[in-house]
Each structure stands twice: as structure tokens, then as C-alpha cells.
Design a protein around this motif. Structure first.
Motif, PDB file in Angstrom:
ATOM      1  N   SER A  25       0.873  -1.164   0.000  1.00  0.00           N
ATOM      2  CA  SER A  25       0.000   0.000   0.000  1.00  0.00           C
ATOM      3  C   SER A  25       0.913   1.218   0.000  1.00  0.00           C
ATOM      4  CB  SER A  25      -0.935  -0.005   1.205  1.00  0.00           C
ATOM      5  OG  SER A  25      -0.219   0.187   2.397  1.00  0.00           O
ATOM      6  N   ASP A  26       0.359   2.389   0.053  1.00  0.00           N
ATOM      7  CA  ASP A  26       1.193   3.584  -0.054  1.00  0.00           C
ATOM      8  C   ASP A  26       2.205   3.725   1.072  1.00  0.00           C
ATOM      9  OD1 ASP A  26      -0.633   4.239   1.918  1.00  0.00           O
ATOM     10  OD2 ASP A  26      -1.158   6.182   1.065  1.00  0.00           O
ATOM     11  N   ASP A  27       1.995   3.026   2.199  1.00  0.00           N
ATOM     12  CA  ASP A  27       2.963   3.118   3.301  1.00  0.00           C
ATOM     13  C   ASP A  27       3.117   1.811   4.070  1.00  0.00           C
ATOM     14  OD1 ASP A  27       0.544   3.062   4.685  1.00  0.00           O
ATOM     15  OD2 ASP A  27       1.197   4.515   6.170  1.00  0.00           O
ATOM     16  N   ARG A  48       8.508   3.952   6.421  1.00  0.00           N
ATOM     17  CA  ARG A  48       8.814   5.261   7.002  1.00  0.00           C
ATOM     18  C   ARG A  48       8.124   6.386   6.230  1.00  0.00           C
ATOM     19  NH1 ARG A  48      10.161   8.479  11.193  1.00  0.00           N
ATOM     20  NH2 ARG A  48      11.928   9.805  10.777  1.00  0.00           N
ATOM     21  N   GLU A  49       8.079   6.257   4.916  1.00  0.00           N
ATOM     22  CA  GLU A  49       7.480   7.282   4.067  1.00  0.00           C
ATOM     23  C   GLU A  49       6.611   6.614   3.022  1.00  0.00           C
ATOM     24  OE1 GLU A  49       9.978  10.525   2.874  1.00  0.00           O
ATOM     25  OE2 GLU A  49      11.313  10.220   4.579  1.00  0.00           O
ATOM     26  N   PHE A  50       6.009   7.418   2.158  1.00  0.00           N
ATOM     27  CA  PHE A  50       5.068   6.894   1.172  1.00  0.00           C
ATOM     28  C   PHE A  50       5.780   6.419  -0.088  1.00  0.00           C
ATOM     29  CE2 PHE A  50       2.418   9.852   3.649  1.00  0.00           C
ATOM     30  CZ  PHE A  50       1.439   8.963   4.056  1.00  0.00           C
ATOM     31  N   ILE A  51       5.179   5.391  -0.716  1.00  0.00           N
ATOM     32  CA  ILE A  51       5.695   4.866  -1.973  1.00  0.00           C
ATOM     33  C   ILE A  51       4.620   4.975  -3.047  1.00  0.00           C
ATOM     34  CG2 ILE A  51       7.337   3.274  -0.920  1.00  0.00           C
ATOM     35  CD1 ILE A  51       5.250   1.008  -1.581  1.00  0.00           C
ATOM     36  N   ASP A  52       5.062   4.931  -4.288  1.00  0.00           N
ATOM     37  CA  ASP A  52       4.177   4.929  -5.453  1.00  0.00           C
ATOM     38  C   ASP A  52       3.936   3.459  -5.810  1.00  0.00           C
ATOM     39  OD1 ASP A  52       2.956   5.093  -7.913  1.00  0.00           O
ATOM     40  OD2 ASP A  52       4.578   6.227  -8.869  1.00  0.00           O
ATOM     41  N   THR A  53       2.802   2.932  -5.400  1.00  0.00           N
ATOM     42  CA  THR A  53       2.547   1.493  -5.595  1.00  0.00           C
ATOM     43  C   THR A  53       2.432   1.123  -7.071  1.00  0.00           C
ATOM     44  OG1 THR A  53       0.164   1.829  -5.277  1.00  0.00           O
ATOM     45  CG2 THR A  53       1.454   1.180  -3.351  1.00  0.00           C
ATOM     46  N   ALA A  54       1.957   2.051  -7.908  1.00  0.00           N
ATOM     47  CA  ALA A  54       1.820   1.758  -9.333  1.00  0.00           C
ATOM     48  C   ALA A  54       3.174   1.531  -9.994  1.00  0.00           C
ATOM     49  CB  ALA A  54       1.070   2.887 -10.029  1.00  0.00           C
ATOM     50  N   ASN A  55       4.230   2.113  -9.447  1.00  0.00           N
ATOM     51  CA  ASN A  55       5.566   1.968 -10.013  1.00  0.00           C
ATOM     52  C   ASN A  55       6.509   1.178  -9.112  1.00  0.00           C
ATOM     53  OD1 ASN A  55       5.291   3.411 -12.530  1.00  0.00           O
ATOM     54  ND2 ASN A  55       4.939   5.215 -11.248  1.00  0.00           N
ATOM     55  N   ARG A  80       9.223   2.448  -5.349  1.00  0.00           N
ATOM     56  CA  ARG A  80       9.400   3.791  -5.914  1.00  0.00           C
ATOM     57  C   ARG A  80       8.938   4.821  -4.891  1.00  0.00           C
ATOM     58  NH1 ARG A  80      12.350   5.734 -10.034  1.00  0.00           N
ATOM     59  NH2 ARG A  80      11.344   7.489 -10.991  1.00  0.00           N
ATOM     60  N   LYS A  81       9.788   5.765  -4.524  1.00  0.00           N
ATOM     61  CA  LYS A  81       9.473   6.779  -3.521  1.00  0.00           C
ATOM     62  C   LYS A  81       8.539   7.842  -4.105  1.00  0.00           C
ATOM     63  CE  LYS A  81      14.062   6.340  -1.437  1.00  0.00           C
ATOM     64  NZ  LYS A  81      15.333   7.035  -1.200  1.00  0.00           N
ATOM     65  N   VAL A  82       7.608   8.332  -3.292  1.00  0.00           N
ATOM     66  CA  VAL A  82       6.755   9.437  -3.713  1.00  0.00           C
ATOM     67  C   VAL A  82       7.557  10.731  -3.717  1.00  0.00           C
ATOM     68  CG1 VAL A  82       4.745  10.847  -3.076  1.00  0.00           C
ATOM     69  CG2 VAL A  82       4.576   8.361  -3.016  1.00  0.00           C
ATOM     70  N   ILE A  83       8.344  10.949  -2.662  1.00  0.00           N
ATOM     71  CA  ILE A  83       9.207  12.129  -2.579  1.00  0.00           C
ATOM     72  C   ILE A  83      10.653  11.646  -2.689  1.00  0.00           C
ATOM     73  CG2 ILE A  83       9.974  14.053  -1.141  1.00  0.00           C
ATOM     74  CD1 ILE A  83       7.210  13.995   0.191  1.00  0.00           C
ATOM     75  N   ALA A  84      11.330  12.115  -3.734  1.00  0.00           N
ATOM     76  CA  ALA A  84      12.701  11.667  -3.998  1.00  0.00           C
ATOM     77  C   ALA A  84      13.683  12.318  -3.026  1.00  0.00           C
ATOM     78  CB  ALA A  84      13.084  11.994  -5.434  1.00  0.00           C
ATOM     79  N   HIS A  85      14.219  11.522  -2.124  1.00  0.00           N
ATOM     80  CA  HIS A  85      15.273  11.939  -1.206  1.00  0.00           C
ATOM     81  C   HIS A  85      15.761  10.703  -0.464  1.00  0.00           C
ATOM     82  CE1 HIS A  85      13.560  11.749   2.947  1.00  0.00           C
ATOM     83  NE2 HIS A  85      12.455  11.619   2.252  1.00  0.00           N
ATOM     84  N   TRP A  87      15.992   8.290   2.462  1.00  0.00           N
ATOM     85  CA  TRP A  87      15.237   7.949   3.673  1.00  0.00           C
ATOM     86  C   TRP A  87      16.214   7.710   4.814  1.00  0.00           C
ATOM     87  CZ3 TRP A  87      10.976   3.842   2.293  1.00  0.00           C
ATOM     88  CH2 TRP A  87      10.046   4.409   1.415  1.00  0.00           C
ATOM     89  N   ASP A  88      15.846   8.131   6.025  1.00  0.00           N
ATOM     90  CA  ASP A  88      16.719   7.891   7.171  1.00  0.00           C
ATOM     91  C   ASP A  88      16.553   6.473   7.706  1.00  0.00           C
ATOM     92  OD1 ASP A  88      14.139   8.436   8.193  1.00  0.00           O
ATOM     93  OD2 ASP A  88      14.949   9.228  10.056  1.00  0.00           O
ATOM     94  N   ARG A  89      15.448   5.822   7.392  1.00  0.00           N
ATOM     95  CA  ARG A  89      15.240   4.416   7.758  1.00  0.00           C
ATOM     96  C   ARG A  89      14.096   3.854   6.923  1.00  0.00           C
ATOM     97  NH1 ARG A  89      13.341   7.074  12.931  1.00  0.00           N
ATOM     98  NH2 ARG A  89      11.110   6.731  13.015  1.00  0.00           N
ATOM     99  N   ILE A  90      14.015   2.547   6.834  1.00  0.00           N
ATOM    100  CA  ILE A  90      13.020   1.896   5.982  1.00  0.00           C
ATOM    101  C   ILE A  90      11.647   1.806   6.645  1.00  0.00           C
ATOM    102  CG2 ILE A  90      13.646  -0.446   6.709  1.00  0.00           C
ATOM    103  CD1 ILE A  90      12.580   0.507   3.171  1.00  0.00           C
ATOM    104  N   ALA A  91      11.616   1.590   7.944  1.00  0.00           N
ATOM    105  CA  ALA A  91      10.347   1.365   8.634  1.00  0.00           C
ATOM    106  C   ALA A  91      10.027   2.506   9.591  1.00  0.00           C
ATOM    107  CB  ALA A  91      10.393   0.056   9.424  1.00  0.00           C
ATOM    108  N   GLN A  92       8.747   2.774   9.735  1.00  0.00           N
ATOM    109  CA  GLN A  92       8.328   3.802  10.682  1.00  0.00           C
ATOM    110  C   GLN A  92       8.785   3.430  12.095  1.00  0.00           C
ATOM    111  OE1 GLN A  92       7.196   6.627   9.814  1.00  0.00           O
ATOM    112  NE2 GLN A  92       6.428   7.523  11.669  1.00  0.00           N
TER     113      GLN A  92
END
Length: 193
Positions: A25-27, A48-55, A80-85, A87-92
Motif C-alpha cells: 500500500s502507499d505506506d 517510514r514514508e510513502f511509496i508509489d505502488t503503481a511503479n 518507488r518513492k513518492v518524494i525523492a530523497h 530515507w533515514d530508515r526503511i520502517a516507521q
């Protein structure tokens, strides 16, 4: 990881590819499968952050131990990241999955440029850092709330921060602005805001 994507390699020794269940899902990511001995493997965590599930995709991973009998031994997941940068970690909630990680992926992101992760959020005498729940309470109980919603790594926000802190500072001692509350929210920590 790269600035645009994260690649995970999940190991499931002697995996039966027919039992693989993968949900994105998105997160959130959830993977479950069984090995050829019918033992269950599962992993599910909030990203940790949102992903683009379609890609975002996944593919079976095969062992190179025996070139004549390439057994399935896990999956590769491309997010695929929604915001390109970076990430400080993979999981919330990274501590929950860290014991399952063979490598510290933060240390192994190759040539990716280091970002300033702990850029100071706007601060001042009458500026409070709040959670989304506290922001909701303030909005319900106060005439006006001025909120700076910030990603700590956003270097394009410094000019906005300057104006925000100036407005907060200039509101002190003004009778008609006494009820205005100035708050800052770390959107990385409160991503569902």
C-alpha cells in the motif's frame, strides 16, 4: 537505496513460489510465503514514508548455489518513492525489524549524497512542536492556529521558516493576537496528517 527508490531483498530459503503473497500500500509492505517443507515466513511493517505502488514491483529471487537447480530463495522488492530523497530508515518503527536485517541498509546506500536529517524545525518562545493529535485538539479549541508542516530534511523551507518565526515573534504582546497559537509539526513523524 537511491534518491528515487528503495530495493529490498527478502530471503526465504527453499521458498515455494506458489505460496507467495505480496501486498503493497502507499505506506505498508506485507509478504508471506512457505518453504518446500511447509514452514511459514511472514513480514509486515509500516514504511517510514510513502511509496508509489503503481511503479513499485517485486520479482522472485533464485539461488546461484547450484546453476543446474536454481531454487527460489526469496524475493526482490523495488519500491518507488513518492518524494525523492534519502530515507533515514526503511520502517516507521525501525527497532521492530532491525533484528531481521542482515545489513544496515542506511550504511549501504553507496554513492547517495548524505542529507541533513536533523535540520532544526522552526522554534521560538511561543512556537510549540506538536503531534497531529495535539494539532487537532488545538484547532478544535482555539480561534486560530498557524501551523508549519515540515519535513526536517527540506532545505527549501528556510525562507518560509523565517517568515513563520517572525510572525510568531511579532504576535507576542498584541491583544488581538493573544489567542493565536503557532505550532510546528514534523510531517515525517506525522505522515498521516
Amino acid at each position: 537505496q537511491s534518491k528515487e527508490s528503495v530495493r529490498l531483498s527478502l530471503s526465504i530459503p527453499d521458498m515455494d513460489p506458489e505460496t507467495l503473497a505480496m501486498e503493497l500500500s502507499d505506506d505498508h509492505i506485507a509478504v508471506s510465503a512457505r518453504d518446500v517443507h511447509n514452514r511459514s515466513y511472514s513480514l509486515s511493517f509500516e514504511l517510514r514514508e510513502f511509496i508509489d505502488t503503481a511503479n513499485s514491483t517485486h520479482a522472485l529471487r533464485h539461488s546461484d548455489d547450484n546453476p543446474l537447480d536454481r531454487r527460489c530463495d526469496g524475493i526482490n522488492v523495488y519500491l518507488r518513492k513518492v518524494i525523492a530523497h534519502r530515507w533515514d530508515r526503511i520502517a516507521q518503527h525501525h527497532a521492530a525489524i532491525k533484528p531481521l536485517m542482515r545489513k544496515d541498509w542506511i550504511q549501504d546506500d553507496g554513492e547517495l549524497e548524505e542529507e541533513k536529517e536533523d535540520v532544526d524545525l522552526p522554534s521560538g518562545a511561543n512556537i510549540k512542536k506538536v503531534s497531529s493529535a495535539v494539532l487537532d485538539q488545538l484547532a478544535a479549541s482555539t480561534n486560530m492556529v498557524v501551523a508549519a508542516l515540515r519535513y526536517p530534511w527540506c532545505d527549501k523551507c528556510s525562507e518560509k521558516d523565517h517568515h513563520f518565526t517572525k510572525a510568531a515573534r511579532n504576535s507576542v504582546g498584541r491583544d488581538h493576537l493573544d489567542s493565536v497559537r503557532f505550532v510546528v509539526v514534523d510531517v515525517r513523524e506525522e505522515k498521516h496528517l
